[in-house]
Design a protein around this motif. Structure first.
Motif, PDB file in Angstrom:
ATOM      1  N   GLN A   4      79.350  15.998  74.639  1.00  0.00           N
ATOM      2  CA  GLN A   4      78.347  15.401  75.416  1.00  0.00           C
ATOM      3  C   GLN A   4      78.718  14.639  76.537  1.00  0.00           C
ATOM      4  O   GLN A   4      78.333  14.897  77.579  1.00  0.00           O
ATOM      5  CB  GLN A   4      77.459  14.921  74.633  1.00  0.00           C
ATOM      6  N   SER A 109      72.001  16.296  80.485  1.00  0.00           N
ATOM      7  CA  SER A 109      70.847  16.267  79.272  1.00  0.00           C
ATOM      8  C   SER A 109      71.338  16.249  78.085  1.00  0.00           C
ATOM      9  O   SER A 109      70.604  15.655  77.182  1.00  0.00           O
ATOM     10  CB  SER A 109      69.891  17.489  79.723  1.00  0.00           C
ATOM     11  N   PRO A 110      72.480  17.118  77.782  1.00  0.00           N
ATOM     12  CA  PRO A 110      72.813  16.927  76.255  1.00  0.00           C
ATOM     13  C   PRO A 110      73.227  15.587  75.952  1.00  0.00           C
ATOM     14  O   PRO A 110      73.119  14.891  74.874  1.00  0.00           O
ATOM     15  CB  PRO A 110      74.208  17.653  76.253  1.00  0.00           C
ATOM     16  N   TYR A 111      73.881  14.430  76.881  1.00  0.00           N
ATOM     17  CA  TYR A 111      74.354  13.450  76.576  1.00  0.00           C
ATOM     18  C   TYR A 111      72.974  12.343  76.276  1.00  0.00           C
ATOM     19  O   TYR A 111      73.055  11.637  75.415  1.00  0.00           O
ATOM     20  CB  TYR A 111      75.126  12.842  77.654  1.00  0.00           C
ATOM     21  N   ALA A 112      72.030  12.734  77.103  1.00  0.00           N
ATOM     22  CA  ALA A 112      70.726  12.010  76.971  1.00  0.00           C
ATOM     23  C   ALA A 112      70.348  12.150  75.749  1.00  0.00           C
ATOM     24  O   ALA A 112      69.786  11.374  74.996  1.00  0.00           O
ATOM     25  CB  ALA A 112      70.020  12.235  78.176  1.00  0.00           C
ATOM     26  N   TRP A 113      70.231  13.375  75.210  1.00  0.00           N
ATOM     27  CA  TRP A 113      69.467  13.878  74.214  1.00  0.00           C
ATOM     28  C   TRP A 113      70.305  13.286  72.779  1.00  0.00           C
ATOM     29  O   TRP A 113      69.389  12.673  72.095  1.00  0.00           O
ATOM     30  CB  TRP A 113      69.457  15.484  74.055  1.00  0.00           C
ATOM     31  N   TYR A 114      71.493  13.459  72.923  1.00  0.00           N
ATOM     32  CA  TYR A 114      72.173  12.751  71.657  1.00  0.00           C
ATOM     33  C   TYR A 114      72.169  11.400  71.618  1.00  0.00           C
ATOM     34  O   TYR A 114      72.119  10.618  70.566  1.00  0.00           O
ATOM     35  CB  TYR A 114      73.628  13.318  71.693  1.00  0.00           C
ATOM     36  N   LEU A 116      69.523   9.573  72.695  1.00  0.00           N
ATOM     37  CA  LEU A 116      68.220   9.063  72.203  1.00  0.00           C
ATOM     38  C   LEU A 116      68.264   9.641  70.801  1.00  0.00           C
ATOM     39  O   LEU A 116      67.481   8.794  69.795  1.00  0.00           O
ATOM     40  CB  LEU A 116      67.175  10.238  72.594  1.00  0.00           C
ATOM     41  N   LEU A 117      68.910  10.404  70.079  1.00  0.00           N
ATOM     42  CA  LEU A 117      68.734  10.928  68.653  1.00  0.00           C
ATOM     43  C   LEU A 117      69.465   9.743  67.948  1.00  0.00           C
ATOM     44  O   LEU A 117      69.105   9.181  66.725  1.00  0.00           O
ATOM     45  CB  LEU A 117      69.573  12.174  68.470  1.00  0.00           C
ATOM     46  N   ARG A 118      70.759   9.086  68.660  1.00  0.00           N
ATOM     47  CA  ARG A 118      71.311   8.126  67.887  1.00  0.00           C
ATOM     48  C   ARG A 118      70.507   6.712  67.838  1.00  0.00           C
ATOM     49  O   ARG A 118      70.555   5.990  66.773  1.00  0.00           O
ATOM     50  CB  ARG A 118      72.762   7.676  68.722  1.00  0.00           C
TER      51      ARG A 118
END
Length: 130
Positions: A4, A109-114, A116-118
């Motif tokens: 990401q 967006s992948p960086y922001a998604w992961y 958020l998941l963390r």
């Protein structure tokens, strides 16, 4: 480095390259506009003058602000080229800004998604007492 973060860096670099390309194109268009204005002014000073040329008593308008207020069909010759150059000069950089923002958001967006998941996982661990 995780995937990401690599996507985020690639997206940032692409966005910067798009902005740089748009900026350089805008500088080139502005220099072309300035050369057209100078050509218009030299044509105006070197025009033939005489009593039989009554239509040339008024000077040729070379100001892009005045010419852009005219309808594009009203201008001819060098004035039409100035009007066309003014209309395209700012549009390329504005389009480049929009495309660069879209590329940055797409790759980020992948960086922001992961990310958020963390944070959700940390919150879950805090509530569970781990």
């Amino acid at each position: 480095m995780d995937r990401q973060t690599k996507y985020l860096l690639v997206g940032t670099m692409l966005a910067v390259l798009i902005l740089l390309g748009g900026y350089l194109t805008s500088i080139y268009d502005n220099s072309q506009l300035l050369s057209l204005i100078e050509k218009c002014k030299t044509d105006m000073t070197h025009a033939e003058k005489g009593p039989w040329l009554e239509y040339q008593k008024d000077p040729l308008v070379c100001d892009p602000k005045v010419l852009s207020q005219l309808v594009e069909n009203d201008a001819v010759g060098i004035q039409k080229q100035i009007v066309e150059s003014v209309s395209t000069a700012g549009n390329i950089f504005n389009g480049a800004k929009i495309i660069a923002l879209f590329v940055f958001l797409l790759f980020g967006s992948p960086y922001a998604w992961y990310f958020l998941l963390r944070r959700i996982r940390e919150l879950r661990d805090a509530v569970a007492g781990k």
